[in-house]
Design an enzyme around this catalytic site. Structure first.
Site, PDB file in Angstrom:
ATOM      1  N   GLY A  26       0.842  -1.197   0.000  1.00  0.00           N
ATOM      2  CA  GLY A  26       0.000   0.000   0.000  1.00  0.00           C
ATOM      3  C   GLY A  26       0.871   1.239   0.000  1.00  0.00           C
ATOM      4  N   GLN A  28       2.840   2.743   2.299  1.00  0.00           N
ATOM      5  CA  GLN A  28       4.228   2.564   2.742  1.00  0.00           C
ATOM      6  C   GLN A  28       4.910   1.411   1.999  1.00  0.00           C
ATOM      7  OE1 GLN A  28       6.168   4.358   4.934  1.00  0.00           O
ATOM      8  NE2 GLN A  28       4.518   5.833   5.054  1.00  0.00           N
ATOM      9  N   SER A  51      -4.634 -10.451  -4.248  1.00  0.00           N
ATOM     10  CA  SER A  51      -4.420  -9.017  -4.053  1.00  0.00           C
ATOM     11  C   SER A  51      -4.277  -8.290  -5.385  1.00  0.00           C
ATOM     12  CB  SER A  51      -3.165  -8.794  -3.217  1.00  0.00           C
ATOM     13  OG  SER A  51      -2.770  -7.441  -3.327  1.00  0.00           O
ATOM     14  N   HIS A 108       5.132   1.585  12.502  1.00  0.00           N
ATOM     15  CA  HIS A 108       4.328   2.193  13.571  1.00  0.00           C
ATOM     16  C   HIS A 108       4.324   1.187  14.724  1.00  0.00           C
ATOM     17  CE1 HIS A 108       1.243   4.296  15.712  1.00  0.00           C
ATOM     18  NE2 HIS A 108       0.226   3.569  15.296  1.00  0.00           N
ATOM     19  N   ASP A 191       1.866   9.469  18.808  1.00  0.00           N
ATOM     20  CA  ASP A 191       1.146   9.441  17.534  1.00  0.00           C
ATOM     21  C   ASP A 191      -0.363   9.387  17.772  1.00  0.00           C
ATOM     22  OD1 ASP A 191       1.378   9.010  14.541  1.00  0.00           O
ATOM     23  OD2 ASP A 191       0.210   7.248  15.093  1.00  0.00           O
ATOM     24  N   GLU A 195      -3.040  12.513  16.891  1.00  0.00           N
ATOM     25  CA  GLU A 195      -4.149  12.374  15.936  1.00  0.00           C
ATOM     26  C   GLU A 195      -5.512  12.481  16.628  1.00  0.00           C
ATOM     27  OE1 GLU A 195      -2.693   8.838  14.159  1.00  0.00           O
ATOM     28  OE2 GLU A 195      -3.827   7.466  15.401  1.00  0.00           O
ATOM     29  N   SER A 252      -4.223  39.471   9.147  1.00  0.00           N
ATOM     30  CA  SER A 252      -4.372  40.865   9.559  1.00  0.00           C
ATOM     31  C   SER A 252      -4.185  40.986  11.071  1.00  0.00           C
ATOM     32  CB  SER A 252      -5.770  41.362   9.175  1.00  0.00           C
ATOM     33  OG  SER A 252      -6.736  40.655   9.948  1.00  0.00           O
TER      34      SER A 252
HETATM   35  P1  NDP Z   1      -2.250   0.677   3.255  1.00  0.00           P
HETATM   36  O1  NDP Z   1      -3.656   0.644   3.706  1.00  0.00           O
HETATM   37  O2  NDP Z   1      -1.851   1.689   2.259  1.00  0.00           O
HETATM   38  O3  NDP Z   1      -1.836  -0.762   2.674  1.00  0.00           O
HETATM   39  C1  NDP Z   1      -2.251  -1.885   3.303  1.00  0.00           C
HETATM   40  C2  NDP Z   1      -1.618  -3.134   2.713  1.00  0.00           C
HETATM   41  O4  NDP Z   1      -1.936  -4.178   3.632  1.00  0.00           O
HETATM   42  C3  NDP Z   1      -2.166  -3.535   1.351  1.00  0.00           C
HETATM   43  O5  NDP Z   1      -1.134  -3.989   0.510  1.00  0.00           O
HETATM   44  C4  NDP Z   1      -3.131  -4.664   1.717  1.00  0.00           C
HETATM   45  O6  NDP Z   1      -3.158  -5.720   0.831  1.00  0.00           O
HETATM   46  C5  NDP Z   1      -2.511  -5.249   2.944  1.00  0.00           C
HETATM   47  N1  NDP Z   1      -3.533  -5.932   3.766  1.00  0.00           N
HETATM   48  C6  NDP Z   1      -4.642  -5.392   4.335  1.00  0.00           C
HETATM   49  N2  NDP Z   1      -5.350  -6.305   4.992  1.00  0.00           N
HETATM   50  C7  NDP Z   1      -4.674  -7.468   4.842  1.00  0.00           C
HETATM   51  C8  NDP Z   1      -4.907  -8.788   5.269  1.00  0.00           C
HETATM   52  N3  NDP Z   1      -5.974  -9.122   6.023  1.00  0.00           N
HETATM   53  N4  NDP Z   1      -4.013  -9.751   4.916  1.00  0.00           N
HETATM   54  C9  NDP Z   1      -2.943  -9.448   4.190  1.00  0.00           C
HETATM   55  N5  NDP Z   1      -2.661  -8.209   3.727  1.00  0.00           N
HETATM   56  C10 NDP Z   1      -3.524  -7.238   4.057  1.00  0.00           C
HETATM   57  O7  NDP Z   1      -1.355   0.776   4.582  1.00  0.00           O
HETATM   58  P2  NDP Z   1      -0.282   1.896   4.965  1.00  0.00           P
HETATM   59  O8  NDP Z   1       0.876   1.795   4.043  1.00  0.00           O
HETATM   60  O9  NDP Z   1      -0.950   3.200   5.160  1.00  0.00           O
HETATM   61  O10 NDP Z   1       0.163   1.400   6.431  1.00  0.00           O
HETATM   62  C11 NDP Z   1       1.088   0.356   6.620  1.00  0.00           C
HETATM   63  C12 NDP Z   1       1.824   0.602   7.936  1.00  0.00           C
HETATM   64  O11 NDP Z   1       2.576   1.798   7.827  1.00  0.00           O
HETATM   65  C13 NDP Z   1       0.925   0.763   9.152  1.00  0.00           C
HETATM   66  O12 NDP Z   1       1.594   0.186  10.248  1.00  0.00           O
HETATM   67  C14 NDP Z   1       0.853   2.269   9.332  1.00  0.00           C
HETATM   68  O13 NDP Z   1       0.611   2.661  10.661  1.00  0.00           O
HETATM   69  C15 NDP Z   1       2.261   2.660   8.925  1.00  0.00           C
HETATM   70  N6  NDP Z   1       2.448   4.027   8.488  1.00  0.00           N
HETATM   71  C16 NDP Z   1       1.670   4.533   7.490  1.00  0.00           C
HETATM   72  C17 NDP Z   1       1.907   5.801   7.009  1.00  0.00           C
HETATM   73  C18 NDP Z   1       1.147   6.329   5.841  1.00  0.00           C
HETATM   74  O14 NDP Z   1       1.511   7.368   5.363  1.00  0.00           O
HETATM   75  N7  NDP Z   1       0.116   5.704   5.327  1.00  0.00           N
HETATM   76  C19 NDP Z   1       2.939   6.685   7.612  1.00  0.00           C
HETATM   77  C20 NDP Z   1       3.751   6.010   8.601  1.00  0.00           C
HETATM   78  C21 NDP Z   1       3.474   4.748   9.029  1.00  0.00           C
HETATM   79  P3  NDP Z   1      -3.815  -5.668  -0.645  1.00  0.00           P
HETATM   80  O15 NDP Z   1      -2.705  -5.120  -1.486  1.00  0.00           O
HETATM   81  O16 NDP Z   1      -4.107  -7.081  -0.915  1.00  0.00           O
HETATM   82  O17 NDP Z   1      -5.017  -4.786  -0.565  1.00  0.00           O
HETATM   83 MG    MG Z   2       0.852   9.477  12.811  1.00  0.00          MG
END
Ligand code: NDP
Ligand code: MG
Length: 339
Positions: A26, A28, A51, A108, A191, A195, A252
């Site tokens: 996703g 990150q 996926s 995180h 954090d 938020e 202002s």
């Molecule tokens: P996203 O929501 O962007 O991505 C989630 C990913 O997890 C996807 O690839 C998804 O798979 C996969 N996923 C979700 N559910 C499941 C499941 N049940 N089984 C297997 N895979 C699954 O997440 P983020 O990148 O936002 O967050 C990831 C981490 O990074 C978290 O710990 C968050 O706190 C941390 N973080 C995020 C930031 C941000 O800017 N977003 C900033 C700093 C830290 P699929 O591809 O199949 O949909």
């Molecule tokens: Mg944060």
């Protein structure tokens, strides 16, 4: 002052010969995987079957495996999936394949702080947390720059966990901007507090109340939206650039006078801080985490009803109409959302 690290403090060669699995692709996940690959690391991406991101990662030139195979293959497993499902995935698909000397990592601290994930004693646990959205982590890297990161060593089984964590962050470009040392404990609690009280909880409630007061007093909702919601970004951009003084310089003197007289009147500091301390206590003693974990187990009834109600609120409907009519809708960069 917290300890800071830069490129000169990171030896990327520590990761030579080590295999790194990025679980999730996703916000990150895609940034970490692509940046590490471009930094010359041996990377694969672990995704669940079916996926939609399998094709995306493969098209970007990455090797994709199932989460189980990725965990089996790797020396370092970076878990970048939604925090509320990470513990379940860890238990089922990652933990069985960890061997002594491996490392697990997060961006995180939630699951480690609240003991949803408990790693075996012979495995390193660290955090490499960019302080920015994944799309910025990628775009900055490509531009030869980086996003500042937090580093934390939770469990140093190998005696080299800090060096591994710093090398990892250098690999995603974070050392170009600066790495601040913290603990997963402090990162998680600050954090959540930020938020809940200021960035999301506080701000959304403040904007909503401002909007409602003007509309209930008979002013046009469009006016209320502009004054209490749209302009927040303009003010925050100024603060982000040059602090509150720079913001006060741009507004202002009338606005600044009102800030001093009415700010503490709508948000009496003694009451506000007492309430914030109560929120902090719930974060510290696990009450909030327990509630959120239970909410997910129970089908997110409360969460979904709040989300539905918000979508129907007049401020959201008017805002959508206005944004569609205004040229600035194209300037809105969703990548810059807070996290
Ligand atoms: P996203 O929501 O962007 O991505 C989630 C990913 O997890 C996807 O690839 C998804 O798979 C996969 N996923 C979700 N559910 C499941 C499941 N049940 N089984 C297997 N895979 C699954 O997440 P983020 O990148 O936002 O967050 C990831 C981490 O990074 C978290 O710990 C968050 O706190 C941390 N973080 C995020 C930031 C941000 O800017 N977003 C900033 C700093 C830290 P699929 O591809 O199949 O949909
Ligand atoms: Mg944060």
């Amino acid at each position: 002052m917290a300890k800071m690290y830069y490129e000169k403090d990171c030896d990327i060669n520590v990761l030579k010969g080590k295999k790194i699995a990025i679980i999730g692709y996703g916000s990150q996940g895609h940034a970490h995987a692509l940046n590490l690959k471009d930094s010359g690391m041996d990377v694969c991406v672990g995704l669940r079957p079916g996926s939609k991101n399998i094709a995306n990662a493969e098209q970007a030139g990455l090797t994709v495996k199932t989460i189980e195979d990725a965990a089996k293959w790797a020396d370092i497993v970076m878990i970048l999936i939604n925090d509320e499902v990470a513990a379940e995935v860890y238990k089922k698909s990652i933990a069985p394949y960890l061997v002594a000397g491996n490392a697990i990592a997060f961006a995180h601290g939630f699951n480690i702080r609240y003991k949803q994930v408990v790693a075996p004693a012979d495995v390193d646990v660290f955090m490499a947390a960019p302080k920015g959205p994944g799309h910025t982590v990628r775009s900055q890297y490509v531009a030869g720059k980086g996003v500042p990161c937090l580093v934390a060593v939770e469990q140093d089984a190998s005696g080299k966990c800090k060096d591994i964590a710093l090398a990892y962050i250098a690999g995603i470009g974070g050392a170009r901007a600066g790495i601040m040392e913290t603990t997963m404990h402090d990162e998680t609690e600050t954090d959540l507090f930020g938020e809940q009280t200021v960035l999301c909880g506080g701000l959304v409630d403040l904007m909503q109340c401002g909007f409602e007061v003007l509309v209930e007093a008979g002013y046009a909702p469009e006016n209320a939206y502009f004054e209490c919601i749209h302009e927040v970004k303009l003010i925050v951009d100024l603060i982000n650039k040059g602090g509150i003084a720079a913001m006060n310089y741009s507004i202002s003197d009338t606005a600044e006078f009102g800030e001093y007289t009415s700010g503490p009147r709508v948000l009496p500091h003694d009451i506000l801080k007492a309430n914030m301390r109560a929120v902090l206590k719930d974060i510290q003693d696990g009450t909030f985490a327990g509630r959120w974990i239970a909410e997910n187990k129970n089908g997110r009834c409360f969460f979904n009803s709040k989300r539905d109600a918000l979508a129907k609120h007049q401020m959201e409907i008017v805002g959508k109409q206005l944004r569609e009519q205004m040229l600035w809708k194209n300037d809105q960069n969703l990548d810059n959302a807070s996290n």
